[in-house]
Design an enzyme around this catalytic site. Structure first.
Site, PDB file in Angstrom:
ATOM      1  N   CYS A  12       0.857  -1.182   0.000  1.00 16.06           N
ATOM      2  CA  CYS A  12       0.000   0.000   0.000  1.00 16.06           C
ATOM      3  C   CYS A  12       0.901   1.243   0.000  1.00 16.06           C
ATOM      4  O   CYS A  12       2.118   1.146   0.177  1.00 16.06           O
ATOM      5  CB  CYS A  12      -0.874   0.003   1.249  1.00 16.06           C
ATOM      6  SG  CYS A  12       0.108   0.079   2.751  1.00 16.06           S
ATOM      7  N   HIS A  73       3.044   2.104  11.274  1.00 21.08           N
ATOM      8  CA  HIS A  73       2.013   1.960  12.310  1.00 21.08           C
ATOM      9  C   HIS A  73       1.996   3.108  13.308  1.00 21.08           C
ATOM     10  O   HIS A  73       1.032   3.269  14.053  1.00 21.08           O
ATOM     11  CB  HIS A  73       2.269   0.682  13.128  1.00 21.08           C
ATOM     12  CG  HIS A  73       2.007  -0.569  12.375  1.00 21.08           C
ATOM     13  ND1 HIS A  73       2.813  -1.686  12.473  1.00 21.08           N
ATOM     14  CD2 HIS A  73       1.024  -0.893  11.534  1.00 21.08           C
ATOM     15  CE1 HIS A  73       2.322  -2.644  11.699  1.00 21.08           C
ATOM     16  NE2 HIS A  73       1.246  -2.184  11.118  1.00 21.08           N
ATOM     17  N   CYS A  96       2.440   6.332   8.640  1.00 16.55           N
ATOM     18  CA  CYS A  96       1.584   6.526   7.462  1.00 16.55           C
ATOM     19  C   CYS A  96       0.658   7.731   7.698  1.00 16.55           C
ATOM     20  O   CYS A  96       0.076   7.861   8.787  1.00 16.55           O
ATOM     21  CB  CYS A  96       0.762   5.277   7.219  1.00 16.55           C
ATOM     22  SG  CYS A  96      -0.419   5.512   5.879  1.00 16.55           S
ATOM     23  N   GLU A 126      -0.498  -0.212  15.973  1.00 18.41           N
ATOM     24  CA  GLU A 126      -1.179   1.026  15.540  1.00 18.41           C
ATOM     25  C   GLU A 126      -2.181   1.480  16.603  1.00 18.41           C
ATOM     26  O   GLU A 126      -2.189   2.646  17.014  1.00 18.41           O
ATOM     27  CB  GLU A 126      -1.900   0.793  14.204  1.00 18.41           C
ATOM     28  CG  GLU A 126      -2.672   2.015  13.736  1.00 18.41           C
ATOM     29  CD  GLU A 126      -3.552   1.716  12.527  1.00 18.41           C
ATOM     30  OE1 GLU A 126      -3.090   1.045  11.589  1.00 18.41           O
ATOM     31  OE2 GLU A 126      -4.723   2.166  12.529  1.00 18.41           O
ATOM     32  N   SER A 217       0.484 -10.442   9.892  1.00 20.86           N
ATOM     33  CA  SER A 217      -0.061  -9.198   9.325  1.00 20.86           C
ATOM     34  C   SER A 217      -1.584  -9.184   9.450  1.00 20.86           C
ATOM     35  O   SER A 217      -2.277 -10.006   8.849  1.00 20.86           O
ATOM     36  CB  SER A 217       0.351  -9.097   7.847  1.00 20.86           C
ATOM     37  OG  SER A 217      -0.538  -8.246   7.153  1.00 20.86           O
ATOM     38  N   ASN A 219      -3.826  -7.056   8.296  1.00 15.73           N
ATOM     39  CA  ASN A 219      -4.609  -6.789   7.086  1.00 15.73           C
ATOM     40  C   ASN A 219      -4.616  -8.001   6.165  1.00 15.73           C
ATOM     41  O   ASN A 219      -5.610  -8.265   5.490  1.00 15.73           O
ATOM     42  CB  ASN A 219      -4.133  -5.495   6.399  1.00 15.73           C
ATOM     43  CG  ASN A 219      -2.877  -5.697   5.580  1.00 15.73           C
ATOM     44  OD1 ASN A 219      -2.920  -6.203   4.476  1.00 15.73           O
ATOM     45  ND2 ASN A 219      -1.726  -5.310   6.131  1.00 15.73           N
ATOM     46  N   SER A 260       1.385  -5.380   3.139  1.00 14.94           N
ATOM     47  CA  SER A 260       2.799  -5.394   3.515  1.00 14.94           C
ATOM     48  C   SER A 260       3.577  -6.468   2.752  1.00 14.94           C
ATOM     49  O   SER A 260       4.699  -6.793   3.122  1.00 14.94           O
ATOM     50  CB  SER A 260       2.912  -5.631   5.023  1.00 14.94           C
ATOM     51  OG  SER A 260       2.087  -6.717   5.407  1.00 14.94           O
TER      52      SER A 260
HETATM   53  S1  SF4 Z   1      -2.641  -0.157   5.333  1.00  9.35           S
HETATM   54 FE1  SF4 Z   1      -1.673   1.083   6.935  1.00  9.35          FE
HETATM   55  S2  SF4 Z   1       0.242   1.743   6.040  1.00  9.35           S
HETATM   56 FE2  SF4 Z   1      -1.049   1.059   4.361  1.00  9.35          FE
HETATM   57  S3  SF4 Z   1      -2.071   2.924   3.599  1.00  9.35           S
HETATM   58 FE3  SF4 Z   1      -3.410   1.940   5.104  1.00  9.35          FE
HETATM   59  S4  SF4 Z   1      -2.890   2.958   7.010  1.00  9.35           S
HETATM   60 FE4  SF4 Z   1      -1.246   3.367   5.630  1.00  9.35          FE
END
Ligand code: SF4
Length: 277
Positions: A12, A73, A96, A126, A217, A219, A260
């Site tokens: 990302c 984070h 970020c 985070e 991870s 996400n 990531s």
């Molecule tokens: S996943 Fe986390 S690091 Fe990636 S754009 Fe979204 S907030 Fe930012």
């Protein structure tokens, strides 16, 4: 076997930016480059940076004078101040911008007299960092936990950037019953808003989805959960985990990857898949 890719996947904006900042520091010849906590939740990317001499450091006390990165984070203001107060230390803040927004909203809510709730994972760096921006704030992850909260006149909410909107809705519905005034900042980031629907769309079209990314991870795990509700799904970190047996009778396989997951890891998986025919 047909191989399909999710419309949006992999690194990302925020992760890409943080890795670029580290690579620039290496190119600029900065000494003792260290990152507080793993820069991304991806072991392969970390190995790559370690091979270039970058150290991942878990505790502030283990830092040595040099350059320290705050990862995407983010960290609490206390940690940031402590880093900045260290002798001989250059601090590069790679938080970020989407996480910064969440931190700013948490602080603003606190300043305006709201009891602050962070919808997120209790142990996620985070969410823990954001907590430092609103003293007395709590992190909750489920509607059941929301039910346990005491009623309060003013409740302010921010959301961990990588959560699934549908699960956040359920928590917010409970919080609505807890306050006379409820203010919610939807701080789910753009990358998450794009990647989860893209993974769903893919999962609806194929017999099997491979979700590539760190097992640690958040996400990536959520992408795997989203896909598993719709079709057979395997969450792998590297091509070496692929098993031929998974593809028996499979006519189409979809590939997606966490925010990531570096391209070189995704490409290795795709190359190995092609060799399976
Ligand atoms: S996943 Fe986390 S690091 Fe990636 S754009 Fe979204 S907030 Fe930012």
């Amino acid at each position: 076997m047909e191989i399909m890719l999710a419309k949006t996947m992999g690194f990302c904006f925020g992760v890409n930016r943080s890795i670029q900042l580290v690579n620039k520091a290496i190119a600029d010849g900065k000494k003792n480059i260290q990152i507080l906590g793993p820069i991304v939740h991806n072991p392969q990317q970390i190995k790559d940076l370690e091979a270039k001499g970058v150290r991942m450091v878990d505790e502030i006390d283990r830092l040595v004078p040099g350059t320290v990165f705050v990862r995407a984070h983010g960290v609490s203001p206390d940690v940031l101040n402590e880093l900045r107060g260290r002798k001989g230390m250059e601090v590069i803040d790679a938080t970020c911008p989407f996480v910064k927004l969440e931190q700013d909203y948490a602080r603003k809510l606190k300043d305006e007299g709201y009891s602050v709730v962070i919808i997120g994972e209790r142990t996620h760096p985070e969410a823990l960092g954001v907590q430092g921006f609103a003293e007395g704030s709590v992190i909750i992850g489920t509607a059941e936990e929301a039910k346990e909260l005491k009623a309060t006149p003013k409740l302010g909410v921010v959301v961990q950037t990588t959560l699934e909107p549908e699960s956040v809705d359920k928590v917010v519905a409970e919080l609505y019953l807890k306050a006379q005034e409820l203010r919610v900042y939807n701080t789910i980031c753009r990358a998450t808003r794009e990647r989860q629907p893209a993974a769903k769309e893919l999962a609806q079209k194929v017999d099997l989805v491979l979700v590539v990314g760190g097992k640690n991870s958040g996400n990536t795990r959520r992408l795997a959960e989203v896909c598993a509700r719709l079709t057979k799904t395997q969450h792998i970190e590297t091509a070496d985990e692929l098993e031929k047996g998974w593809f028996k009778g499979v006519k189409s396989v979809g590939v997606t990857a966490g925010a990531s997951t570096p391209d070189f890891v995704i490409n290795e998986v795709l190359d190995r898949l092609k060799s399976f025919g």
